[in-house]
Design an enzyme around this catalytic site. Structure first.
Site, short mmCIF file in Angstrom:
data_model
loop_
_atom_site.label_atom_id
_atom_site.label_comp_id
_atom_site.label_asym_id
_atom_site.label_seq_id
_atom_site.Cartn_x
_atom_site.Cartn_y
_atom_site.Cartn_z
N ASP A 9 0.74 -1.24 0.09
CA ASP A 9 0.08 0.00 -0.11
C ASP A 9 0.79 1.27 -0.05
O ASP A 9 0.45 2.26 -0.60
CB ASP A 9 -0.98 -0.03 1.23
CG ASP A 9 -2.07 -0.72 1.08
OD1 ASP A 9 -2.34 -1.25 0.00
OD2 ASP A 9 -3.18 -0.76 1.86
N GLY A 45 -2.40 2.86 4.22
CA GLY A 45 -3.44 3.20 3.28
C GLY A 45 -3.06 4.29 2.21
O GLY A 45 -3.75 5.30 2.10
N HIS A 92 -4.76 8.33 6.83
CA HIS A 92 -4.53 7.12 7.61
C HIS A 92 -3.09 7.01 8.21
O HIS A 92 -2.96 6.26 9.15
CB HIS A 92 -4.49 6.11 6.51
CG HIS A 92 -5.83 5.64 5.77
ND1 HIS A 92 -6.86 5.56 6.61
CD2 HIS A 92 -6.23 5.86 4.66
CE1 HIS A 92 -8.11 5.45 5.54
NE2 HIS A 92 -7.70 5.56 4.76
N ASP A 105 -13.75 8.89 -3.00
CA ASP A 105 -13.78 7.53 -3.28
C ASP A 105 -15.04 6.84 -2.88
O ASP A 105 -15.28 5.73 -3.09
CB ASP A 105 -12.52 6.82 -2.81
CG ASP A 105 -12.27 7.15 -1.44
OD1 ASP A 105 -13.00 7.98 -0.86
OD2 ASP A 105 -11.06 6.87 -0.84
N TYR A 108 -10.08 6.79 -6.65
CA TYR A 108 -9.46 5.97 -7.51
C TYR A 108 -10.05 5.91 -8.90
O TYR A 108 -9.47 5.27 -9.83
CB TYR A 108 -9.21 4.77 -6.50
CG TYR A 108 -8.48 5.13 -5.41
CD1 TYR A 108 -7.31 5.44 -5.29
CD2 TYR A 108 -9.20 4.97 -4.39
CE1 TYR A 108 -6.79 6.02 -3.97
CE2 TYR A 108 -8.84 5.63 -3.26
CZ TYR A 108 -7.52 6.00 -2.98
OH TYR A 108 -7.09 6.49 -1.88
N ASP A 143 -14.37 10.88 3.09
CA ASP A 143 -13.55 9.82 2.43
C ASP A 143 -14.25 8.72 2.43
O ASP A 143 -14.77 8.64 3.62
CB ASP A 143 -12.10 9.70 2.78
CG ASP A 143 -11.16 8.98 1.90
OD1 ASP A 143 -10.45 9.39 1.27
OD2 ASP A 143 -11.37 7.77 2.05
N HIS A 184 -13.16 5.75 3.06
CA HIS A 184 -12.60 5.22 4.33
C HIS A 184 -12.48 5.83 5.79
O HIS A 184 -12.36 6.93 5.49
CB HIS A 184 -11.12 4.76 3.77
CG HIS A 184 -11.10 4.14 2.67
ND1 HIS A 184 -10.82 4.68 1.37
CD2 HIS A 184 -11.00 2.60 2.20
CE1 HIS A 184 -10.90 3.71 0.37
NE2 HIS A 184 -10.75 2.48 0.93
ZN ZN Z 1 -10.11 6.54 0.99
#
Ligand code: ZN
Length: 378
Positions: free
Chosen positions: A94, A144, A136, A260, A299, A171, A173
């Site tokens: 990652d 991440g 992250h 994302d 992405y 986001d 995540h």
């Molecule tokens: Zn993300």
């Protein structure tokens, strides 16, 4: 709404750096946003203007990251990757070591810190660093796709100046690095809306993670089911974020605008259109406090670029559909057949999707109202 002084943070230096070609993270997104908004007149004149950042200073980086970690990251970038660095996540799949990884990360952080400084000095009401949002990274951890946690650093700098900070993270995540940094503090309220961590990296960010000690009730997580669509997302946002924002009454909003959560993102499973981001930004701007916005994930590059260009046009007060499509003058992104400017076309919602999403979101909203709202007098 009064006219805001909006600053776009960008440097052509960013164009030098790239994650490995097979990696999903594309640093070119910021440049492409700029290529859309510049011809629209949104980087000069009354709407917005552009500022070139300097790399973050080491003394500032050390307000969040350890000296050991910064040393390991710098050494790895220079070709010295040891076991210690690997244990800190540097050189993982990652977070690979790519040419200039240290310089890139420190410049990206410098962008977000420049934005924070301009807000503190009153030079900017809104500042957007599309090359930021590395939420992250931990004090001693690359994770991440993130190496230097620019958003945590910005919150630290703002809080040091006695500002009450709302950190809002949309986001897809969980914004774990930032949530963890302020988990025991009440001067930075962190709110993260993200895909249910049972189904997505980093596996944290459940609704019962609400802070500890002085920070109890000052960490808010809104996990969302797979397939969450615009109306359901906005319902959760309006039910949770708006009342908390009003009650907390921050001096400044740090807004991690990862894209994302958009439908079609190859790494996640929500079904939003960029109209949601437009709605959220309008809510934030109506609140009339300075906004430090950053990029983040995203992405599907074309969709991400369009979402951020739309965000910037709203920050500049220029989101009138006829204006944007006219100003684009046919310079639409190849991958979308939609000819309506920067905004996505609405997506149809199936009955099955509605039945799966609505009860799950309702349960989360009720839980937050039960556990967190009373702490804020709601
Ligand atoms: Zn993300």
């Amino acid at each position: 709404m009064t006219t805001k002084n909006a600053i776009f943070i960008y440097s052509s230096e960013f164009e030098k750096y790239h994650y490995p070609s097979e990696h999903p993270f594309h640093t070119v997104r910021a440049q492409r946003v700029r290529e859309i908004v510049s011809p629209m007149g949104l980087l000069s004149g009354s709407g917005g203007s552009e500022v070139s950042p300097k790399p973050a200073e080491r003394i500032v980086l050390k307000k969040f990251h350890t000296a050991r970690y910064l040393h390991a990251l710098k050494a790895a970038a220079a070709g010295h990757l040891d076991v210690e660095a690997l244990q800190m996540g540097i050189g993982s799949q990652d977070c690979p070591v790519f040419r200039g990884v240290y310089e890139y990360s420190v410049l990206a952080a410098g962008g977000t810190l420049t934005a924070a400084k301009m807000i503190l000095s009153g030079q900017a009401d809104i500042a957007f660093n599309p090359s930021g949002g590395y939420h992250h990274a931990g004090p001693e951890l690359a994770a991440g796709f993130c190496y230097i946690n620019d958003v945590a650093l910005a919150c630290i700098i703002l809080a040091e100046q006695k500002k009450r900070v709302l950190y809002l993270d949309v986001d897809v995540h969980h914004g774990d690095g930032v949530a963890n940094a302020f988990y025991g503090r009440s001067d930075v309220l962190t709110i993260s809306l993200h895909q249910n961590p049972k189904t997505l990296f980093p596996g944290t960010g459940f609704e019962n993670e609400i802070g500890t000690g002085a920070g109890y009730g000052y960490c808010v997580n809104v996990p969302l089911p797979v397939g969450t669509y615009d109306q359901a997302y906005l319902k959760a946002f309006e039910a949770v974020v708006l009342p908390l924002m009003k009650a907390y009454n921050p001096d400044v909003i740090v807004f991690e605008l990862g894209a994302d959560a958009l439908a079609g993102d190859p790494l996640a499973n929500l079904s939003l259109t960029n109209n949601v981001y437009a709605e959220i930004i309008n809510h934030l701007m109506n609140f009339n406090k300075p906004i430090l916005a950053t990029g983040g994930g995203g992405y599907n590059v074309d969709n991400t670029v369009r979402a951020w260009a739309l965000a910037w046009s709203i920050f500049c007060g220029a989101d009138r559909d006829e204006d944007t499509s006219h100003a684009l003058g046919g310079v639409l992104l190849e991958s979308t057949e939609w000819q309506g400017g920067l905004r996505d076309r609405a997506l149809a919602v199936t009955e099955q999707q509605r039945n799966a999403v609505e009860p799950a979101i309702e349960a989360v909203v009720q839980e937050i109202k039960k556990t967190i709202f009373p702490i804020h007098g709601l």
